[in-house]
Design an enzyme around this catalytic site. Sequence first.
Site, mmCIF file in Angstrom:
data_model
loop_
_atom_site.group_PDB
_atom_site.id
_atom_site.type_symbol
_atom_site.label_atom_id
_atom_site.label_comp_id
_atom_site.label_asym_id
_atom_site.label_seq_id
_atom_site.Cartn_x
_atom_site.Cartn_y
_atom_site.Cartn_z
ATOM 1 N N MET A 30 0.858 -1.180 0.000
ATOM 2 C CA MET A 30 0.000 0.000 0.000
ATOM 3 C C MET A 30 0.896 1.233 0.000
ATOM 4 S SD MET A 30 -3.058 -1.092 2.648
ATOM 5 C CE MET A 30 -1.987 -1.999 3.801
ATOM 6 N N GLN A 84 7.303 -5.491 -4.435
ATOM 7 C CA GLN A 84 6.346 -5.476 -5.539
ATOM 8 C C GLN A 84 6.786 -4.450 -6.573
ATOM 9 O OE1 GLN A 84 2.287 -3.685 -5.796
ATOM 10 N NE2 GLN A 84 1.587 -5.808 -5.871
ATOM 11 N N CYS A 119 -3.471 -2.452 -9.993
ATOM 12 C CA CYS A 119 -3.738 -1.071 -9.607
ATOM 13 C C CYS A 119 -4.845 -0.474 -10.476
ATOM 14 C CB CYS A 119 -2.471 -0.230 -9.727
ATOM 15 S SG CYS A 119 -2.718 1.488 -9.224
ATOM 16 N N LYS A 159 -0.061 -10.176 -9.143
ATOM 17 C CA LYS A 159 -1.308 -9.738 -8.519
ATOM 18 C C LYS A 159 -2.157 -9.029 -9.552
ATOM 19 C CE LYS A 159 -3.421 -7.308 -4.666
ATOM 20 N NZ LYS A 159 -3.331 -6.226 -3.662
ATOM 21 N N HIS A 189 -7.651 -10.070 -6.643
ATOM 22 C CA HIS A 189 -8.551 -9.190 -5.887
ATOM 23 C C HIS A 189 -9.943 -9.340 -6.505
ATOM 24 C CE1 HIS A 189 -9.340 -5.216 -3.703
ATOM 25 N NE2 HIS A 189 -10.478 -5.526 -4.292
ATOM 26 N N ASP A 222 -11.712 -7.475 0.965
ATOM 27 C CA ASP A 222 -12.664 -7.477 2.081
ATOM 28 C C ASP A 222 -12.298 -8.485 3.167
ATOM 29 O OD1 ASP A 222 -13.886 -5.611 0.534
ATOM 30 O OD2 ASP A 222 -15.751 -6.698 0.234
ATOM 31 N N GLY A 244 -4.924 -6.166 2.858
ATOM 32 C CA GLY A 244 -4.577 -4.769 2.651
ATOM 33 C C GLY A 244 -5.247 -3.881 3.682
ATOM 34 N N ARG A 245 -6.377 -3.272 3.305
ATOM 35 C CA ARG A 245 -7.009 -2.253 4.143
ATOM 36 C C ARG A 245 -7.429 -2.770 5.516
ATOM 37 N NH1 ARG A 245 -11.905 -0.393 0.914
ATOM 38 N NH2 ARG A 245 -11.884 -2.581 0.249
#
Length: 385
Positions: A30, A84, A119, A159, A189, A222, A244-245
């Site tokens: 990130m 990455q 991205c 990814k 993702h 999620d 991630g988040r």
Amino acid sequence: MTSTLERATALPPLQLGGLTVDPAVVLAPMAGITNPAFRTLCREFGAGLYVCEMITTRALVERNAKTLQMVQAAPGEADAFSVQLYGVDPATVGRAVEMLVDEQVAGTRPAHIDLNFGCPVPKVTRKGGGSALPWRRVLFRDIVRAAVGAARDVPVTVKTRIGIDAEHVTYLDAGRIAQDEGAAAITLHGRTADQLYSGTADWAPIARLVETVDIPVLGNGDLWEADDALRMVAETGCAGVVVGRGCLGRPWLFGDLAAAFAGSARRTLPSFREVAAIMHRHATLLAADQGEVHGCTDFRKHVAWYLKGFSVGSDVRRALAMVSGLDELAELLDGVPDQPYPEAVLGAPRGRTSPPRPVALPEGWLADRDDPRPPAGAEMLVGGG
């Protein structure tokens, strides 16, 4: 807190070439977040693989000073330093990988290299990069081939997202090509590029990709709690998860994930005093890397994530969001009464959200999937994406 999936069987370690990732948990890159300080903090809570911020291959090849600083391994990362890369030109990607593997410009030889084709940011996709690039399957193949060839025994993973939008799906082709070119694994993702970070991730394509390829598939999207990861593995058969988040303001999530994948129901619900200690530790690590003022300034972006759900006065919140020193941070945190962790925020989204919108693409980008030419002007000179 007791998980509803506490009887789940333990997940075996993830094998990426000669690299064993145990538990099979990866910190997603990130921009502005997964710097050495944050990677160190997360690693203190649990094992896994902690990937640095996205590094642009053009900037690395041209030895951009900021990029060379970003790609430095943190203390303790020597055995599992993970990078990455973002790139759109096979030759540039290959050269960047050579620099990492042969010249060890990161200060150590990376244990793992990931290629970013996920991205969704408009400044990237409008030039054909990121999640737009897998549509050009020959170019995608050539980039993966160049990276794998240059990496030699260092495992290379990919990814990506489901596709550009519902009419331009790319993930199955990307998985097959990545496998054929020697990628060690692929992360999916569960959103298309036009969805950005809106709505709910669709995990069904992850399951379909698992059925399609033989290399490990990692699921992303999620994963707010450890039990979400257990549910993703159960529903999709994925070999591991990329978070991630969900860890923003909650680095202890990696401890919960380690416990969950070991078959334990243990989950962490830190009190405010415990969270305050973690916040100060995070800021201290940033200060050690960047100097106290810059480190505390960088820490400001994390404050709201750490405080989510806690009862903290608006004046204190504002002061914490403007903190510029470690003693000041400690004093402000000491003034907040201790309180239990706010369970109401468990499972709630964190970090950026955005409504869906059409993907910005170069003119004529969708016309020829087999055009091997790198997109003009898509190279970025500064790392971090």
